[in-house]
Design an enzyme around this catalytic site. Sequence first.
Site, PDB file in Angstrom:
ATOM      1  CD  GLU A  51      -1.790  -2.377   1.573  1.00 39.06           C
ATOM      2  OE1 GLU A  51      -0.593  -2.627   1.882  1.00 39.06           O
ATOM      3  OE2 GLU A  51      -2.699  -3.221   1.677  1.00 39.06           O
ATOM      4  CG  PHE A 113      -9.892  -9.484  11.387  1.00 38.40           C
ATOM      5  CD1 PHE A 113      -8.631  -9.898  11.803  1.00 38.40           C
ATOM      6  CD2 PHE A 113     -10.190  -9.488  10.026  1.00 38.40           C
ATOM      7  CE1 PHE A 113      -7.691 -10.320  10.878  1.00 38.40           C
ATOM      8  CE2 PHE A 113      -9.246  -9.917   9.106  1.00 38.40           C
ATOM      9  CZ  PHE A 113      -7.996 -10.339   9.530  1.00 38.40           C
ATOM     10  CD  GLN A 114      -7.522  -7.232   7.806  1.00 34.76           C
ATOM     11  OE1 GLN A 114      -8.421  -6.951   7.010  1.00 34.76           O
ATOM     12  NE2 GLN A 114      -6.378  -7.788   7.433  1.00 34.76           N
ATOM     13  CG  MET A 488      22.624  11.723   3.103  1.00 42.55           C
ATOM     14  SD  MET A 488      23.830  12.853   2.387  1.00 42.55           S
ATOM     15  CE  MET A 488      22.920  13.509   0.993  1.00 42.55           C
TER      16      MET A 488
HETATM   17  C1  LIG Z   1      12.422   5.424   5.134  1.00 42.11           C
HETATM   18  C2  LIG Z   1      13.712   6.058   5.476  1.00 42.11           C
HETATM   19  N1  LIG Z   1      14.540   5.498   6.407  1.00 42.11           N
HETATM   20  C3  LIG Z   1      15.728   6.063   6.697  1.00 42.11           C
HETATM   21  C4  LIG Z   1      16.120   7.224   6.094  1.00 42.11           C
HETATM   22  C5  LIG Z   1      17.463   7.871   6.443  1.00 42.11           C
HETATM   23  N2  LIG Z   1      18.356   7.881   5.278  1.00 42.11           N
HETATM   24  C6  LIG Z   1      18.505   8.988   4.512  1.00 42.11           C
HETATM   25  S1  LIG Z   1      19.524   8.737   3.228  1.00 42.11           S
HETATM   26  C7  LIG Z   1      19.816   7.149   3.677  1.00 42.11           C
HETATM   27  C8  LIG Z   1      20.744   6.264   2.882  1.00 42.11           C
HETATM   28  C9  LIG Z   1      20.227   5.974   1.532  1.00 42.11           C
HETATM   29  O1  LIG Z   1      21.037   5.002   0.927  1.00 42.11           O
HETATM   30  P1  LIG Z   1      20.947   4.718  -0.616  1.00 42.11           P
HETATM   31  O2  LIG Z   1      19.535   4.561  -1.010  1.00 42.11           O
HETATM   32  O3  LIG Z   1      21.865   3.615  -0.962  1.00 42.11           O
HETATM   33  O4  LIG Z   1      21.423   6.093  -1.238  1.00 42.11           O
HETATM   34  P2  LIG Z   1      22.880   6.768  -1.261  1.00 42.11           P
HETATM   35  O5  LIG Z   1      22.881   7.796  -0.170  1.00 42.11           O
HETATM   36  O6  LIG Z   1      23.873   5.699  -1.030  1.00 42.11           O
HETATM   37  O7  LIG Z   1      22.966   7.382  -2.600  1.00 42.11           O
HETATM   38  C10 LIG Z   1      19.116   6.837   4.840  1.00 42.11           C
HETATM   39  C11 LIG Z   1      19.176   5.530   5.536  1.00 42.11           C
HETATM   40  C12 LIG Z   1      15.222   7.793   5.155  1.00 42.11           C
HETATM   41  N3  LIG Z   1      15.484   8.935   4.547  1.00 42.11           N
HETATM   42  N4  LIG Z   1      14.057   7.188   4.845  1.00 42.11           N
END
Ligand SMILES: Cc1ncc(C[n+]2csc(CCOP(=O)(O)OP(=O)(O)O)c2C)c(N)n1
Lengths: 583, 163
Positions: A51, A113-114, A488
């Site tokens: 979803e 339920f749900q 990041m």
């Molecule tokens: C749902 C969610 N969980 C955690 C984060 C925190 N977060 C921001 S950037 C990132 C890393 C993303 O890794 P990737 O998709 O491999 O992208 P890259 O930065 O390596 O290009 C995380 C964990 C987020 N933005 N969204």
Amino acid sequence: MEMLSGGEMIARALELENVEYIFGYPGGAVLHIYDALYKDCKVPHVLVRHEQAATHAADAYARATGKAGVVLVTSGPGATNAVTGIATAYMDSIPMVVFSGQVQSHLIGEDAFQETDMLGISRPVVKHSFQVRHAEELPLIIKKAFHIATTGRPGPVVIDIPKDMTKPDEKFPFKYPESVDMRSYSPIQRGHAGQIKKAAKLLLSAKRPVIYAGGGVILGGASELLTGLAQELNFPVTNTLMGLGAYPATDRQFLGMLGMHGFYEANMAMHHSDVILAVGARFDDRVTNTVSKFCPGAKIIHIDIDPTSISKTVNADVPIVGPVQTVLVDMLAQVKTLRKKDKSLPDSQALDRWWGQIDEWRDKHGLWTADRFGTDGEQIMPQQVIQSLYRVTKGDAYITSDVGQHQMFAAQYYKFDKPHRWINSGGLGTMGFGLPAAMGVKLAHPDADVACVTGEGSIQMNIQELSTCTQYNTPIKIINLRNNYLGMVKQWQDMQYEGRHAMSTYEDSLPDFVKLAEAYGHVGMQVTKLEDLDAAMEKAFAMKDKLVFLDIFIDPTEHVYPMHVAPNGAMKDMWLNKHERTS
Amino acid sequence: MRRIISILMENEPGALSRVVGLFSQRGYNIDTLNVAATEDPTLSRLTVTTVGDDRVIEQITKQLNKLVDVVKLVDLSEGTHVERDLMLVKVRAEGSVRDEIRRITEIFRGQIVDVGPQVFTIQLTGAAEKLDAFLASMEEGSILEVVRSGVVGISRGEKVLRL
Ligand SMILES: Cc1ncc(C[n+]2csc(CCOP(=O)(O)OP(=O)(O)O)c2C)c(N)n1
Ligand SMILES: [Mg+2]
């Protein structure tokens, strides 16, 4: 009058709202509705695999078309799964109508339920919500929902529908309202003439002006007007992450994006400006850096349809509440009138000096003018991937993204000349947005090139949608900037935690994305060498009817720059690379 | 500074939770809260007292106005107004203090609305400070229970908050 059941009324109302797609997933509480859709509804339904993906696809559909996205989910887990996507749309002011099933009225409150309190769970992340208490109310509620979602500052609206409201054997006279009039909701139509005049005068007195344009310009359909005003005045323009495409990126007057990972010239110009015209932007903390140090010499004109956005974080000297479109029309007229009276306005000598200064900044550290990233000619730099993507798609693709370094590289290096082309989760920063979003965009614009720029972390958050793409034949291109890190997160750990990479690597657990794509019936390609990059990119886009997953190995050590110095930094305080900062 | 915000809103299910939710979601204080229907059954009137500097109060009123269920609102503290809080207090009243409590109640123009052999229940209305002062005048340990309605208020003169 036509007699319809609740389920049939929903089906008919969606037709009358000219809905193009319903994104959803069935379950017990919405089966009457699904049966009504099955029997008689012209609106096609897209069955996602989770979803959350339905909400992102509908949201991106809305971003790409300007029309409301529509979602249908069941009660309980169906509804809670949708919440992240609703919050994502809410933070970026995206029009969306979400129909969530609910247990039968008489069971509400009994932990049936749900059962989940969807109104309660979604309350902080919706523009408004309804629970249907009487089936006869459905047409009016649906009409109101679309009206609220799409007018004023847009946003998601939830309609919670207890199952008994859609019983097939209980029919009611159906008349869909042509319009709605709500005494407690009437978005403003025009800005205050006096304020606009004051703003026009201030603009014309500026010696170091900047136009700071946000997502509101795109949502308000005011890109052309903004461009017209900027060009009439010869003022520089910077766009927020959400505003990319509001002003054409390849135009000389464009300074690039501003903010935490904004362009040096954009952030410098903002900091040193004397007048800022903020249009449909909200002085987000990812833009301003430390608020108390924000643009110390600037008088601020702020146009926004939402009064709560004005003077929320940064005080506006000339606040103007109104739709950007009509306000900009009025403002341009005022500017023209004032210039007719006094042809020396604005001070062109001062503007020339200002442009001279800006060009100096550009030459020194401009992202597109200076050589910003090193390359050994073999390893692929993430920036080069985006440049290649830009070349191959001739700058005319719809680009969705996930969240992380790849998102910032895409925002920095793909030059968006048109609004609605850059589709990302700016406010909530939702990993997992990109793939379902690309799906929604491709359905909206089947003939356009649609690419999802992602990372190996983000793509795995909604990877199951590869199956939906097979079912509905949405030949998008997935550009996986593979650095084998939650990049990041790693960047912050490098900069602030002495390189301790706590939980930002996957060790050797990553799947073979090529095989994975193939397993779903798509094409997968791996690119590891710079010399193969352009050819692979071209090949992928040449396969018009295939979803292609490009798994591109990039330099895992690269960081995104510029980056605001924090905490306590001003707009002008930036890291320019791993060793050099502005101040 | 303390403010009294008076809100006219749709008498819809969930409307109250939107207002209350807004305060907690955005970190605003609620000191008192009162809500009831008005002469028009489709509308209810909600009064909330809160504290904050001008900037916060401006945000609160804007955010409240943005709620779809909110029809109109007024910051009563901006003009002259009448404000009242209703309080019911149950106090221990035995022996010689019974007379004293009666006297104090009279001074505060309160009424004793229930009498037991050992307790009085006193009703008082007035501005919040008056009620506070009454409580302060009771002997320590004698207060058994306090119930207050929260502030309600209305503008003085011709000014009205209606559709
Ligand atoms: C749902 C969610 N969980 C955690 C984060 C925190 N977060 C921001 S950037 C990132 C890393 C993303 O890794 P990737 O998709 O491999 O992208 P890259 O930065 O390596 O290009 C995380 C964990 C987020 N933005 N969204
Ligand atoms: Mg990564």
